[in-house]
Scaffold this motif. Sequence first.
Motif, PDB file in Angstrom:
ATOM      1  N   GLY A 128       0.574  -1.434   0.434  1.00 46.76           N
ATOM      2  CA  GLY A 128      -0.197  -0.008   0.099  1.00 46.76           C
ATOM      3  C   GLY A 128       0.750   1.426  -0.065  1.00 46.76           C
ATOM      4  N   ALA A 129       1.754   1.579   1.135  1.00 46.51           N
ATOM      5  CA  ALA A 129       2.745   2.795   0.752  1.00 46.51           C
ATOM      6  C   ALA A 129       3.460   2.586  -0.401  1.00 46.51           C
ATOM      7  CB  ALA A 129       3.849   2.174   1.789  1.00 46.51           C
ATOM      8  N   MET A 130       4.193   1.536  -1.380  1.00 46.73           N
ATOM      9  CA  MET A 130       4.486   1.628  -1.978  1.00 46.73           C
ATOM     10  C   MET A 130       3.589   2.199  -3.334  1.00 46.73           C
ATOM     11  SD  MET A 130       6.525  -1.331  -4.345  1.00 46.73           S
ATOM     12  CE  MET A 130       7.024  -2.167  -3.005  1.00 46.73           C
ATOM     13  N   TYR A 131       2.051   1.729  -3.444  1.00 48.52           N
ATOM     14  CA  TYR A 131       1.590   2.069  -4.114  1.00 48.52           C
ATOM     15  C   TYR A 131       0.992   4.126  -3.965  1.00 48.52           C
ATOM     16  CZ  TYR A 131      -2.725   2.731  -7.643  1.00 48.52           C
ATOM     17  OH  TYR A 131      -3.546   3.296  -8.244  1.00 48.52           O
ATOM     18  N   ARG A 132       1.230   4.248  -3.002  1.00 48.60           N
ATOM     19  CA  ARG A 132       0.773   5.640  -2.580  1.00 48.60           C
ATOM     20  C   ARG A 132       1.446   6.438  -3.110  1.00 48.60           C
ATOM     21  NH1 ARG A 132      -0.844   3.354   1.732  1.00 48.60           N
ATOM     22  NH2 ARG A 132       0.846   4.479   3.495  1.00 48.60           N
ATOM     23  N   ILE A 133       2.429   6.066  -3.334  1.00 51.84           N
ATOM     24  CA  ILE A 133       4.428   7.001  -2.361  1.00 51.84           C
ATOM     25  C   ILE A 133       5.299   6.719  -4.188  1.00 51.84           C
ATOM     26  CG2 ILE A 133       6.395   7.106  -1.919  1.00 51.84           C
ATOM     27  CD1 ILE A 133       3.918   7.867  -0.048  1.00 51.84           C
ATOM     28  N   MET A 134       5.535   5.831  -4.432  1.00 57.80           N
ATOM     29  CA  MET A 134       5.847   5.626  -5.228  1.00 57.80           C
ATOM     30  C   MET A 134       5.361   5.551  -6.816  1.00 57.80           C
ATOM     31  SD  MET A 134       9.026   2.949  -4.714  1.00 57.80           S
ATOM     32  CE  MET A 134      10.264   3.864  -5.447  1.00 57.80           C
ATOM     33  N   GLY A 135       3.645   5.020  -6.355  1.00 59.42           N
ATOM     34  CA  GLY A 135       2.906   4.940  -7.543  1.00 59.42           C
ATOM     35  C   GLY A 135       2.846   6.318  -8.490  1.00 59.42           C
ATOM     36  N   PRO A 136       2.765   7.955  -8.404  1.00 65.95           N
ATOM     37  CA  PRO A 136       2.866   8.820  -9.410  1.00 65.95           C
ATOM     38  C   PRO A 136       3.638   8.630 -10.720  1.00 65.95           C
ATOM     39  CG  PRO A 136       2.206   9.181  -7.211  1.00 65.95           C
ATOM     40  CD  PRO A 136       2.038   7.893  -6.981  1.00 65.95           C
ATOM     41  N   TYR A 137       5.075   8.191  -9.907  1.00 70.48           N
ATOM     42  CA  TYR A 137       5.920   7.873 -10.993  1.00 70.48           C
ATOM     43  C   TYR A 137       6.594   6.637 -11.764  1.00 70.48           C
ATOM     44  CZ  TYR A 137       8.194  10.989  -7.094  1.00 70.48           C
ATOM     45  OH  TYR A 137       8.348  12.427  -6.507  1.00 70.48           O
ATOM     46  N   ALA A 138       6.135   5.056 -11.240  1.00 68.84           N
ATOM     47  CA  ALA A 138       5.444   4.769 -11.842  1.00 68.84           C
ATOM     48  C   ALA A 138       4.142   4.347 -12.600  1.00 68.84           C
ATOM     49  CB  ALA A 138       5.262   3.145 -10.960  1.00 68.84           C
ATOM     50  N   VAL A 159      -2.279  -2.330 -13.556  1.00 73.26           N
ATOM     51  CA  VAL A 159      -0.832  -2.715 -13.602  1.00 73.26           C
ATOM     52  C   VAL A 159       0.598  -2.592 -12.440  1.00 73.26           C
ATOM     53  CG1 VAL A 159       1.321  -2.938 -14.580  1.00 73.26           C
ATOM     54  CG2 VAL A 159      -1.089  -2.843 -16.107  1.00 73.26           C
ATOM     55  N   TRP A 160       0.336  -1.556 -12.121  1.00 73.73           N
ATOM     56  CA  TRP A 160       0.992  -1.142 -10.468  1.00 73.73           C
ATOM     57  C   TRP A 160       1.033  -1.581  -9.450  1.00 73.73           C
ATOM     58  CZ3 TRP A 160       6.098  -0.172  -9.636  1.00 73.73           C
ATOM     59  CH2 TRP A 160       6.285   0.232  -8.196  1.00 73.73           C
ATOM     60  N   ARG A 161      -0.704  -1.621  -9.051  1.00 70.05           N
ATOM     61  CA  ARG A 161      -0.523  -1.745  -7.847  1.00 70.05           C
ATOM     62  C   ARG A 161      -0.827  -3.347  -7.751  1.00 70.05           C
ATOM     63  NH1 ARG A 161      -4.501   0.182  -3.742  1.00 70.05           N
ATOM     64  NH2 ARG A 161      -5.500   0.877  -5.654  1.00 70.05           N
ATOM     65  N   LEU A 162      -0.545  -4.569  -8.579  1.00 69.34           N
ATOM     66  CA  LEU A 162      -0.148  -6.139  -9.021  1.00 69.34           C
ATOM     67  C   LEU A 162       1.406  -5.636  -8.645  1.00 69.34           C
ATOM     68  CD1 LEU A 162      -2.404  -6.970 -11.994  1.00 69.34           C
ATOM     69  CD2 LEU A 162      -2.351  -7.949  -9.445  1.00 69.34           C
ATOM     70  N   ALA A 163       2.091  -5.209  -9.443  1.00 70.64           N
ATOM     71  CA  ALA A 163       3.612  -4.878  -9.760  1.00 70.64           C
ATOM     72  C   ALA A 163       3.577  -4.485  -7.878  1.00 70.64           C
ATOM     73  CB  ALA A 163       3.983  -4.390  -9.932  1.00 70.64           C
ATOM     74  N   THR A 164       2.884  -4.061  -7.375  1.00 72.01           N
ATOM     75  CA  THR A 164       3.271  -3.634  -5.862  1.00 72.01           C
ATOM     76  C   THR A 164       3.651  -4.794  -4.541  1.00 72.01           C
ATOM     77  OG1 THR A 164       1.383  -3.225  -4.556  1.00 72.01           O
ATOM     78  CG2 THR A 164       2.544  -0.884  -5.742  1.00 72.01           C
ATOM     79  N   HIS A 165       2.325  -5.842  -5.130  1.00 72.78           N
ATOM     80  CA  HIS A 165       2.475  -7.079  -4.214  1.00 72.78           C
ATOM     81  C   HIS A 165       3.395  -7.832  -4.632  1.00 72.78           C
ATOM     82  CE1 HIS A 165      -0.998  -5.403  -1.917  1.00 72.78           C
ATOM     83  NE2 HIS A 165      -1.229  -5.341  -2.985  1.00 72.78           N
ATOM     84  N   ALA A 166       3.602  -8.504  -6.126  1.00 73.33           N
ATOM     85  CA  ALA A 166       4.522  -8.874  -6.663  1.00 73.33           C
ATOM     86  C   ALA A 166       5.820  -8.638  -6.155  1.00 73.33           C
ATOM     87  CB  ALA A 166       4.599  -9.113  -7.903  1.00 73.33           C
ATOM     88  N   ILE A 167       6.416  -7.433  -6.193  1.00 74.86           N
ATOM     89  CA  ILE A 167       7.306  -7.056  -5.492  1.00 74.86           C
ATOM     90  C   ILE A 167       7.668  -7.192  -3.835  1.00 74.86           C
ATOM     91  CG2 ILE A 167       9.121  -4.805  -5.048  1.00 74.86           C
ATOM     92  CD1 ILE A 167       7.591  -3.487  -7.151  1.00 74.86           C
TER      93      ILE A 167
END
Length: 202
Positions: A128-138, A159-167
Amino acid sequence: MLESDTTAEKVVETRSDRRKRRNRQALIEAGYRVMSQKGIDAATMSEIAEIADVGAGTAYNYFSSKDELAICVIEEVMHRLALRIEAVTDTFSDPGQVYAFGVRNVMKAATTDHRWRSLLKRSEVMAGAMYRIMGPYAIRDLKNAVAAGRYRIEHPELVWRLATHAIVGFSLAVCEGELDPTAIDEAVVDLLGMVGVERKEA
């Protein structure tokens, strides 16, 4: 027509509000410093509060636990990483390489930086943090790659939401010894497959 007098006025920050904001930011910065040096587990709220020049008891008015503060610290870590990635990828001419570079460096940080490693088991929090913080860039990078014909996806946000969980899942498996760290290259290839990049090209 003049704006109605009943229109809500802009909220003015009071002296108390400013003090609270400064104290909260001071605790986050002190937490970043201490947790970067000692790790999240070894850091204590009293030590962080002392560096922030905030009373130990007062610190809990801003963060109910060390874990809550640690999440704010990891968000700051993610933000700084995003800015470093941005500084490098600004020189790239291929939009498709920008996202790939970012994903690989996020994975590298998650598997080597002890601040990330300490929270990986809280996968929903980290993703969730990755989606919020890095999402605008990704998400922007995904859209740019689609516009350039490099990626083939319809929903960059999904796609980015799925990628954050995969990472997070991949990084946790590496940190727990279930995957070799060298598997990062294969993981990046698979994530690029999600955006329509052929395996050979990836």
